[in-house]
Motif scaffolding. Structure first.
Motif, mmCIF file in Angstrom:
data_model
loop_
_atom_site.group_PDB
_atom_site.id
_atom_site.type_symbol
_atom_site.label_atom_id
_atom_site.label_comp_id
_atom_site.label_asym_id
_atom_site.label_seq_id
_atom_site.Cartn_x
_atom_site.Cartn_y
_atom_site.Cartn_z
ATOM 1 N N MET A 1 35.885 43.278 20.709
ATOM 2 C CA MET A 1 36.154 43.007 22.108
ATOM 3 C C MET A 1 36.374 41.506 22.266
ATOM 4 O O MET A 1 35.673 40.697 21.698
ATOM 5 C CB MET A 1 34.978 43.476 22.965
ATOM 6 C CG MET A 1 35.131 43.079 24.420
ATOM 7 S SD MET A 1 33.736 43.591 25.402
ATOM 8 C CE MET A 1 34.394 45.116 26.024
ATOM 9 N N LEU A 2 37.316 41.181 23.051
ATOM 10 C CA LEU A 2 37.619 39.782 23.302
ATOM 11 C C LEU A 2 36.720 39.224 24.397
ATOM 12 O O LEU A 2 36.621 39.790 25.479
ATOM 13 C CB LEU A 2 39.078 39.626 23.719
ATOM 14 C CG LEU A 2 40.130 40.030 22.687
ATOM 15 C CD1 LEU A 2 41.496 40.043 23.318
ATOM 16 C CD2 LEU A 2 40.091 39.101 21.510
ATOM 17 N N VAL A 3 36.070 38.124 24.095
ATOM 18 C CA VAL A 3 35.210 37.486 25.084
ATOM 19 C C VAL A 3 36.049 36.972 26.244
ATOM 20 O O VAL A 3 35.670 37.091 27.410
ATOM 21 C CB VAL A 3 34.403 36.341 24.437
ATOM 22 C CG1 VAL A 3 33.574 35.606 25.474
ATOM 23 C CG2 VAL A 3 33.508 36.874 23.346
ATOM 24 N N SER A 4 37.210 36.427 25.930
ATOM 25 C CA SER A 4 38.075 35.906 26.988
ATOM 26 C C SER A 4 38.542 37.021 27.919
ATOM 27 O O SER A 4 38.647 36.822 29.127
ATOM 28 C CB SER A 4 39.268 35.169 26.382
ATOM 29 O OG SER A 4 40.042 36.048 25.590
ATOM 30 N N ALA A 5 38.807 38.204 27.372
ATOM 31 C CA ALA A 5 39.221 39.335 28.208
ATOM 32 C C ALA A 5 38.075 39.788 29.111
ATOM 33 O O ALA A 5 38.288 40.109 30.287
ATOM 34 C CB ALA A 5 39.685 40.491 27.333
ATOM 35 N N LEU A 6 36.853 39.789 28.579
ATOM 36 C CA LEU A 6 35.687 40.159 29.378
ATOM 37 C C LEU A 6 35.470 39.167 30.515
ATOM 38 O O LEU A 6 35.247 39.559 31.662
ATOM 39 C CB LEU A 6 34.445 40.231 28.494
ATOM 40 C CG LEU A 6 33.135 40.561 29.200
ATOM 41 C CD1 LEU A 6 33.161 42.004 29.684
ATOM 42 C CD2 LEU A 6 31.968 40.324 28.277
ATOM 43 N N LEU A 7 35.562 37.885 30.212
ATOM 44 C CA LEU A 7 35.373 36.864 31.242
ATOM 45 C C LEU A 7 36.497 36.885 32.278
ATOM 46 O O LEU A 7 36.251 36.677 33.470
ATOM 47 C CB LEU A 7 35.250 35.484 30.602
ATOM 48 C CG LEU A 7 34.002 35.278 29.745
ATOM 49 C CD1 LEU A 7 34.028 33.904 29.086
ATOM 50 C CD2 LEU A 7 32.749 35.460 30.563
ATOM 51 N N THR A 8 37.728 37.151 31.842
ATOM 52 C CA THR A 8 38.849 37.259 32.774
ATOM 53 C C THR A 8 38.647 38.439 33.725
ATOM 54 O O THR A 8 38.852 38.324 34.938
ATOM 55 C CB THR A 8 40.175 37.420 32.003
ATOM 56 O OG1 THR A 8 40.338 36.303 31.137
ATOM 57 C CG2 THR A 8 41.345 37.515 32.949
ATOM 58 N N SER A 9 38.234 39.573 33.178
ATOM 59 C CA SER A 9 37.974 40.747 34.011
ATOM 60 C C SER A 9 36.839 40.479 34.992
ATOM 61 O O SER A 9 36.925 40.857 36.168
ATOM 62 C CB SER A 9 37.629 41.932 33.120
ATOM 63 O OG SER A 9 37.268 43.044 33.886
ATOM 64 N N LEU A 10 35.790 39.820 34.532
ATOM 65 C CA LEU A 10 34.670 39.480 35.406
ATOM 66 C C LEU A 10 35.119 38.562 36.537
ATOM 67 O O LEU A 10 34.750 38.770 37.695
ATOM 68 C CB LEU A 10 33.549 38.820 34.596
ATOM 69 C CG LEU A 10 32.338 38.364 35.388
ATOM 70 C CD1 LEU A 10 31.556 39.560 35.890
ATOM 71 C CD2 LEU A 10 31.470 37.462 34.545
ATOM 72 N N ILE A 12 38.205 38.157 37.811
ATOM 73 C CA ILE A 12 39.125 38.850 38.720
ATOM 74 C C ILE A 12 38.356 39.800 39.639
ATOM 75 O O ILE A 12 38.565 39.812 40.860
ATOM 76 C CB ILE A 12 40.205 39.608 37.924
ATOM 77 C CG1 ILE A 12 41.172 38.618 37.284
ATOM 78 C CG2 ILE A 12 40.962 40.588 38.820
ATOM 79 C CD1 ILE A 12 42.149 39.252 36.308
ATOM 80 N N ASN A 13 37.450 40.598 39.078
ATOM 81 C CA ASN A 13 36.695 41.553 39.894
ATOM 82 C C ASN A 13 35.744 40.854 40.861
ATOM 83 O O ASN A 13 35.583 41.297 41.998
ATOM 84 C CB ASN A 13 35.932 42.522 39.003
ATOM 85 C CG ASN A 13 36.857 43.510 38.340
ATOM 86 O OD1 ASN A 13 37.768 44.041 38.961
ATOM 87 N ND2 ASN A 13 36.645 43.747 37.062
ATOM 88 N N SER A 14 35.124 39.770 40.442
ATOM 89 C CA SER A 14 34.252 39.017 41.348
ATOM 90 C C SER A 14 35.049 38.391 42.480
ATOM 91 O O SER A 14 34.621 38.425 43.642
ATOM 92 C CB SER A 14 33.504 37.928 40.582
ATOM 93 O OG SER A 14 32.685 38.486 39.603
ATOM 94 N N GLY A 15 36.202 37.837 42.157
ATOM 95 C CA GLY A 15 37.057 37.249 43.189
ATOM 96 C C GLY A 15 37.530 38.281 44.199
ATOM 97 O O GLY A 15 37.527 38.023 45.410
ATOM 98 N N LEU A 16 37.933 39.448 43.717
ATOM 99 C CA LEU A 16 38.371 40.508 44.627
ATOM 100 C C LEU A 16 37.221 41.015 45.494
ATOM 101 O O LEU A 16 37.413 41.287 46.689
ATOM 102 C CB LEU A 16 38.972 41.673 43.838
ATOM 103 C CG LEU A 16 40.364 41.438 43.265
ATOM 104 C CD1 LEU A 16 40.778 42.597 42.368
ATOM 105 C CD2 LEU A 16 41.375 41.241 44.376
ATOM 106 N N CYS A 17 36.038 41.111 44.930
ATOM 107 C CA CYS A 17 34.872 41.542 45.701
ATOM 108 C C CYS A 17 34.576 40.558 46.829
ATOM 109 O O CYS A 17 34.371 40.958 47.976
ATOM 110 C CB CYS A 17 33.669 41.683 44.783
ATOM 111 S SG CYS A 17 32.176 42.207 45.626
#
Length: 146
Positions: A1-10, A12-17
């Motif tokens: 799993m890519l750490v950068s992908a996990l942080l990017t998803s986190l 984006i989802n936090s910003g949208l929330c």
């Protein structure tokens, strides 16, 4: 799993929330949306439309979250209806399940995965691609009793 992908998803989802909570906080105060957010109070005549410009309506305020959690089920049923009571029960049940699963995951599953030996050598040249494998089930050897 890519750490950068996990942080990017986190991120984006936090910003949208945050964006959706701010939009809800602003839109619920607008007089044109009273039929959507407080139809029961309008039908009973308990709430009246407030017209005219008010700067406070354009400033998001998170106070409604605290007030929503403090209400008892009887108060929520009388002011908002059965759907609000059921929704809050679903949210509280989901939070309880998440807390239980988080405790089990952190204190039981994570140590078992971290003490595995399938990923003994971490390739530090490719750390971003496999750095989270130590915490996953891929660190447990096939056929292990764990």
């Amino acid at each position: 799993m890519l750490v950068s992908a996990l942080l990017t998803s986190l991120a984006i989802n936090s910003g949208l929330c945050i964006l959706f909570v701010v939009l809800y906080s602003i839109l619920r105060k607008q007089p044109s949306n009273y039929e959507v957010y407080i139809p029961r109070l309008l039908a009973e005549g308990s709430s009246k439309r407030r017209s005219g410009f008010n700067l406070e309506r354009l400033i998001p305020s998170p106070g409604w979250v605290r007030r929503a959690w403090k209400l008892s089920e009887e108060d929520r049923l009388s002011s908002s209806g059965l759907d609000a009571v059921v929704f809050m029960r679903i949210i509280t049940f989901s939070l309880k399940v998440f807390v239980f699963a988080g405790i089990v995951g952190i204190f039981i599953i994570l140590p078992v995965n971290c003490t595995g030996t399938a990923v003994d050598e971490i390739d530090f040249t490719d750390l971003s691609n496999n750095s989270l494998d130590v915490f996953s089930i891929s660190n447990i050897k096939s056929g292990s009793q764990r």
